[in-house]
Design an enzyme around this catalytic site. Structure first.
Site, PDB file in Angstrom:
ATOM      1  N   TYR A 184     -41.825   0.826   2.444  1.00  0.00           N
ATOM      2  CA  TYR A 184     -40.544   0.674   2.771  1.00  0.00           C
ATOM      3  C   TYR A 184     -39.524   0.627   1.373  1.00  0.00           C
ATOM      4  CZ  TYR A 184     -36.120  -1.730   4.517  1.00  0.00           C
ATOM      5  OH  TYR A 184     -34.732  -1.930   4.542  1.00  0.00           O
ATOM      6  N   SER A 233     -31.346  -0.599   0.665  1.00  0.00           N
ATOM      7  CA  SER A 233     -31.778  -2.263   0.554  1.00  0.00           C
ATOM      8  C   SER A 233     -31.972  -2.565  -0.897  1.00  0.00           C
ATOM      9  CB  SER A 233     -33.314  -2.359   1.315  1.00  0.00           C
ATOM     10  OG  SER A 233     -33.752  -3.396   1.070  1.00  0.00           O
TER      11      SER A 233
HETATM   12  P1  NAP Z   1     -32.576  -3.539  13.361  1.00  0.00           P
HETATM   13  O1  NAP Z   1     -32.007  -4.500  13.863  1.00  0.00           O
HETATM   14  O2  NAP Z   1     -34.076  -3.355  13.531  1.00  0.00           O
HETATM   15  O3  NAP Z   1     -31.993  -2.154  14.526  1.00  0.00           O
HETATM   16  C1  NAP Z   1     -32.452  -0.923  14.081  1.00  0.00           C
HETATM   17  C2  NAP Z   1     -31.588   0.173  14.879  1.00  0.00           C
HETATM   18  O4  NAP Z   1     -32.240   1.413  14.444  1.00  0.00           O
HETATM   19  C3  NAP Z   1     -31.615   0.079  16.223  1.00  0.00           C
HETATM   20  O5  NAP Z   1     -30.233   0.372  16.798  1.00  0.00           O
HETATM   21  C4  NAP Z   1     -32.750   1.004  16.876  1.00  0.00           C
HETATM   22  O6  NAP Z   1     -32.649   1.412  18.073  1.00  0.00           O
HETATM   23  C5  NAP Z   1     -32.713   2.137  15.725  1.00  0.00           C
HETATM   24  N1  NAP Z   1     -33.462   2.864  15.657  1.00  0.00           N
HETATM   25  C6  NAP Z   1     -34.790   2.618  15.182  1.00  0.00           C
HETATM   26  N2  NAP Z   1     -35.578   3.393  14.705  1.00  0.00           N
HETATM   27  C7  NAP Z   1     -34.711   4.703  14.937  1.00  0.00           C
HETATM   28  C8  NAP Z   1     -35.032   6.145  15.097  1.00  0.00           C
HETATM   29  N3  NAP Z   1     -36.082   6.683  14.704  1.00  0.00           N
HETATM   30  N4  NAP Z   1     -33.976   6.916  15.262  1.00  0.00           N
HETATM   31  C9  NAP Z   1     -32.836   6.356  15.448  1.00  0.00           C
HETATM   32  N5  NAP Z   1     -32.451   5.064  15.753  1.00  0.00           N
HETATM   33  C10 NAP Z   1     -33.627   4.209  15.323  1.00  0.00           C
HETATM   34  O7  NAP Z   1     -32.489  -3.114  11.967  1.00  0.00           O
HETATM   35  P2  NAP Z   1     -31.010  -3.376  10.921  1.00  0.00           P
HETATM   36  O8  NAP Z   1     -31.591  -4.742  10.357  1.00  0.00           O
HETATM   37  O9  NAP Z   1     -29.868  -3.699  11.432  1.00  0.00           O
HETATM   38  O10 NAP Z   1     -31.196  -2.609   9.914  1.00  0.00           O
HETATM   39  C11 NAP Z   1     -30.340  -1.638   9.796  1.00  0.00           C
HETATM   40  C12 NAP Z   1     -30.558  -0.593   8.281  1.00  0.00           C
HETATM   41  O11 NAP Z   1     -30.232  -1.629   7.391  1.00  0.00           O
HETATM   42  C13 NAP Z   1     -32.024  -0.332   8.021  1.00  0.00           C
HETATM   43  O12 NAP Z   1     -31.899   0.992   7.477  1.00  0.00           O
HETATM   44  C14 NAP Z   1     -32.616  -1.157   7.365  1.00  0.00           C
HETATM   45  O13 NAP Z   1     -33.593  -0.697   6.464  1.00  0.00           O
HETATM   46  C15 NAP Z   1     -31.332  -1.640   6.395  1.00  0.00           C
HETATM   47  N6  NAP Z   1     -31.372  -3.007   5.903  1.00  0.00           N
HETATM   48  C16 NAP Z   1     -31.527  -4.002   6.791  1.00  0.00           C
HETATM   49  C17 NAP Z   1     -31.904  -5.309   6.060  1.00  0.00           C
HETATM   50  C18 NAP Z   1     -32.128  -6.632   6.810  1.00  0.00           C
HETATM   51  O14 NAP Z   1     -32.334  -7.681   6.085  1.00  0.00           O
HETATM   52  N7  NAP Z   1     -31.450  -6.377   8.015  1.00  0.00           N
HETATM   53  C19 NAP Z   1     -31.901  -5.365   4.531  1.00  0.00           C
HETATM   54  C20 NAP Z   1     -31.795  -4.302   3.761  1.00  0.00           C
HETATM   55  C21 NAP Z   1     -31.660  -3.126   4.496  1.00  0.00           C
HETATM   56  P3  NAP Z   1     -33.248   0.649  19.398  1.00  0.00           P
HETATM   57  O15 NAP Z   1     -32.268  -0.608  19.433  1.00  0.00           O
HETATM   58  O16 NAP Z   1     -33.082   1.571  20.437  1.00  0.00           O
HETATM   59  O17 NAP Z   1     -34.615   0.189  19.108  1.00  0.00           O
END
Ligand code: NAP
Length: 247
Positions: free
Chosen positions: A156, A142
């Site tokens: 985080y 991130s």
């Molecule tokens: P998201 O929409 O909240 O989706 C999270 C995903 O991770 C879902 O598939 C969820 O499964 C799964 N998950 C959650 N906890 C888990 C665990 N303990 N073990 C296995 N799977 C788990 O997240 P996202 O925004 O796509 O983010 C993905 C990655 O990008 C993360 O590492 C996040 O920190 C990073 N990121 C995101 C952003 C942003 O703005 N979105 C920015 C910077 C970094 P379920 O569907 O079954 O709940």
């Protein structure tokens, strides 16, 4: 034999886009998820429609036993060639002084230990030193380590800072074993993660802080992940690509 990719947290958001994108690039996919079976099954169906194999594996990346099951599923499909450590969580916005120990442990267990557990399993299979055929690992970080996320989720930001150091160090450690380890640092991306932290309109609220004046899409992050996984990134080692609309 077809190459297999594991994408953790692939049922929704960035992981979903990575799983579908890597399937389009020719990988069979292990679609890991935490609890949303319907969403994971939908991703599997989309991948099968692309002509690739896919299996949904429910499992918490913070659990060593669950991680073993995720990798066992990949072993049944073929040769593991790629791992995308995407599973990650935030928590409700609050200052550090109010954070519970349970919250802090969860933040690091999932975001840091989960990634490290998965990397360890992948290296055991991919390392040419250990008889493997090599591979690529991409860790989702991130831009939070650079911003610190004060008043929201400093824990985080610190966890993702650990991912940055781990990616650099591991990338250098296994570069001579046929494995490239790299990371992607997304900015504000339009996914459910913000709602899970209690701020569903977070991207819109912070729009003015983004030079390009919009949130990014999961697919725009998946493009960087797909490039790092591909042979086009053959000289990228231990590096972090920031994809943040300039933020
Ligand atoms: P998201 O929409 O909240 O989706 C999270 C995903 O991770 C879902 O598939 C969820 O499964 C799964 N998950 C959650 N906890 C888990 C665990 N303990 N073990 C296995 N799977 C788990 O997240 P996202 O925004 O796509 O983010 C993905 C990655 O990008 C993360 O590492 C996040 O920190 C990073 N990121 C995101 C952003 C942003 O703005 N979105 C920015 C910077 C970094 P379920 O569907 O079954 O709940």
């Amino acid at each position: 034999m077809t190459k297999v990719a594991i994408v953790t947290g692939a049922s929704r958001g960035i992981g979903r886009a990575c799983a579908i994108g890597l399937a389009a690039d020719g990988f069979d996919i292990v679609v890991n998820y935490a609890g949303n079976t319907a969403a994971a099954d939908e991703v599997v169906a989309l991948i099968i429609a692309l002509g690739r194999k896919a299996v949904a594996v429910k499992g918490d990346v913070a659990s060593e036993a669950d991680v073993a099951a995720i990798f066992a599923a990949a072993d049944r499909m073929g040769t593991l060639a790629a791992l995308v450590n995407n599973a990650g969580v935030v928590d409700k916005a609050q200052p550090v002084v109010e954070m519970s120990t349970e919250r802090l442990r969860r933040m690091f267990d999932i975001n840091v230990m989960g990634t490290i557990f998965c990397c360890r399993e992948a290296i055991r299979r991919m390392s040419t030193r250990l008889g493997g055929k090599g591979g690529a690992i991409v860790n989702l970080s991130s831009i939070a380590p650079r911003l610190g996320a004060p008043g929201q989720y400093v824990d985080y930001a610190a966890a993702k800072g650990a991912i940055d150091s781990f990616t650099l160090g591991l990338g250098r450690e296994v570069a001579n074993e046929g494995i490239r380890v790299n990371g992607v640092q997304p900015g504000l991306i339009l996914t459910d993660i913000h709602a899970s932290g209690g701020i569903p309109d977070r991207v819109e609220a912070l729009r003015d802080t983004i030079p390009i004046k919009r949130g990014g899409t999961a697919e725009e992050i998946a493009e960087a992940v797909r490039w790092l996984v591909s042979d086009k990134a053959s000289y990228a080692v231990g590096t972090l690509i920031t994809v943040s609309g300039g933020r």
